[in-house]
Design an enzyme around this catalytic site. Structure first.
Site, short mmCIF file in Angstrom:
data_model
loop_
_atom_site.label_atom_id
_atom_site.label_comp_id
_atom_site.label_asym_id
_atom_site.label_seq_id
_atom_site.Cartn_x
_atom_site.Cartn_y
_atom_site.Cartn_z
N LYS A 56 0.92 -1.03 0.13
CA LYS A 56 -0.06 0.06 0.22
C LYS A 56 1.02 1.01 0.07
O LYS A 56 1.48 1.46 1.04
CB LYS A 56 -0.71 0.08 1.18
N GLY B 225 -8.09 9.27 9.39
CA GLY B 225 -8.31 9.40 10.74
C GLY B 225 -9.16 10.53 11.02
O GLY B 225 -9.38 10.72 12.27
N ALA C 235 -9.28 5.39 3.65
CA ALA C 235 -9.18 6.57 4.73
C ALA C 235 -10.38 7.43 4.77
O ALA C 235 -11.21 7.78 3.85
CB ALA C 235 -7.97 7.41 4.42
N GLY C 236 -10.51 8.11 6.07
CA GLY C 236 -11.54 8.85 6.53
C GLY C 236 -13.00 8.43 6.72
O GLY C 236 -13.73 9.31 7.05
N ASN D 137 -9.26 1.91 9.45
CA ASN D 137 -8.72 1.59 10.77
C ASN D 137 -9.04 2.19 11.99
O ASN D 137 -9.72 1.63 12.90
CB ASN D 137 -7.04 1.91 10.52
N THR D 138 -9.26 3.63 11.97
CA THR D 138 -9.23 4.36 13.18
C THR D 138 -10.83 4.23 13.59
O THR D 138 -10.86 3.96 14.76
CB THR D 138 -9.00 5.93 12.88
#
Lengths: 65, 257
Positions: B96, B157, B184-185, B206-207
Site C-alpha cells: 500500500k 483518521g 481513509a476517512g 482503521n481508526t
C-alpha cells in the site's frame, strides 16, 4: 567505529552488517535493514561492509493502517 | 469475491491493525469484521525489543492476507526503500503505497506517488496506491503499472466520510474495470455502505474501528454495512426523483369524502 543506528549514535567493532546486527543484539530477529537510505537484503548482510559514519536503519513488523 | 492482482479475497472490508486498546481486542475485531486483508507497517526496532516478533505472531494467527504500507513516507525514495524492507519482512509483493505531501491533511504528493509507483511496479511490486479522486493522477498511476486504486474518502483518521462524492462517483465511472478501494476517512458504517453503493469494490479503514468504544462491535457493524452496500449496488437501485410517487395503488381506493 561510530555509526548511527535508528538515529542514535553507536560504537561498533564489526565491519560486516551481519556481524554488526549480532553485536547490537538482534541475533535472529525478524528485521529488515537499510544503510544510508538504501535497502540491504538479508542475503547480502554477510558481505555488506559497515563503515564509519554509516546510517543504519533496522525495522520490524508493526501495526499499521 | 473481489480480486486484487489476480488474488481472490472473500471480504470487501480491509482493516488496519493500529491503535487498538490491546492485541486481544485487535484479534476480536478482526474476527467479527470478517476482514480478508490486514494492513501493517514497518518501524524501527531496538535490539532487545521483541515487539516485531510478537506482533508478527499475532498477525499470522488472524489468517488474513497482509498488505504492508509505506505510511509516513514523504518522498519517493523513502517510500521505495520502505517498500523493499516490507517485502522482505512480510514476504509479499503487495504494497500500500503512501507518499504524503501535506502534513495536516496527509494528502498524497501526486508527483512523488507516481514516481514511486513507477519504480515499484518495475521492480515487481503489486502496488495499491493511496491516492485522491483526481482523474489525471489515477490515469498516471494506471500507466505506471498499478492495477488497483485506493482513493481517499477524507483525510486519514478524520472520520469525515466521503467528502467528495461527485469526485468519487466520477472516478468510479471513468475507470469501471479497475478494482478500487475507498481508503481513509471513514468514521461510520453508513459511510462505508455509501462507498459500496457507489460501486467501489472494497473499503479500507482503521481508526473508525480501533478508536470506537467497542472496537469489535464496530467492526461487525462495518462488516454488515459493507455487505449491505455491495448488495444494493448489485441490485441496481431505483432512480431518485424530486416529487412523490405513491407506492400504494391509487386505483381502487374507496371514495369516502
Amino acid at each position: 567505529m561510530k555509526i548511527s543506528v535508528n538515529g542514535d549514535p553507536h560504537e561498533v567493532t564489526s565491519e560486516r552488517l551481519s556481524a554488526v546486527l549480532d553485536e547490537l543484539g538482534y541475533g535472529a530477529a525478524k528485521v529488515a535493514t537499510a544503510i544510508n537510505e538504501a535497502f540491504v537484503p538479508a542475503g547480502q548482510r554477510t558481505t555488506t561492509p559497515v563503515q564509519e559514519g554509516d546510517r543504519l536503519e533496522i525495522v520490524a513488523p508493526r501495526q499499521g493502517g | 469475491m473481489v480480486e486484487f492482482y489476480g488474488t481472490a479475497v472473500s471480504s470487501r472490508l480491509m482493516l488496519g491493525t493500529a491503535q487498538y486498546p490491546s492485541p486481544a481486542i485487535l484479534a476480536d475485531a478482526f474476527q467479527r469484521s470478517k476482514a480478508g486483508i490486514a494492513t501493517v507497517s514497518v518501524r524501527r526496532e531496538a535490539g532487545s525489543d521483541q515487539a516485531g516478533a510478537d506482533f508478527w505472531a499475532l498477525i499470522k494467527e488472524l489468517g488474513v492476507a497482509i498488505l504492508p504500507n509505506t505510511a509516513g513516507c514523504h518522498s519517493a525514495r523513502e517510500a521505495i526503500t520502505t517498500a523493499q524492507m516490507a517485502r522482505e519482512l512480510f514476504d509479499t509483493d503487495w504494497i500500500k503505497l503512501e507518499v504524503i505531501g501535506h502534513t495536516d491533511t496527509l494528502q498524497p504528493d501526486p508527483f512523488a506517488l507516481v514516481e514511486a509507483a513507477k519504480a515499484l511496479c518495475a521492480d515487481g511490486f503489486k502496488v495499491f496506491p493511496y491516492t485522491t479522486e483526481d482523474l489525471i493522477l489515477a490515469d498516471k498511476l494506471l500507466d505506471a503499472g498499478c492495477e488497483v486504486l485506493m482513493p481517499w474518502g477524507a483525510p486519514i483518521g478524520s472520520g469525515l466520510g466521503l467528502s467528495n462524492i461527485y469526485g468519487l462517483r466520477t472516478l468510479r465511472a471513468q475507470f469501471p474495470d479497475v478494482p478500487m478501494v475507498v481508503d481513509a476517512g471513514l468514521g461510520l458504517p453508513s459511510q462505508a455502505a455509501h462507498a459500496m453503493e457507489l460501486g467501489f469494490d472494497a473499503v479500507l479503514l482503521n481508526t473508525a474501528v480501533a478508536k470506537a468504544g467497542d472496537p469489535a462491535a464496530m467492526a461487525e457493524g462495518f462488516a454488515g454495512a459493507v455487505q449491505a452496500g455491495r448488495l444494493a449496488f448489485e441490485a441496481d437501485p431505483m432512480e431518485p426523483r424530486d416529487m412523490a410517487a405513491p407506492s400504494t395503488p391509487v386505483i381502487g381506493k374507496a371514495f369516502l369524502s
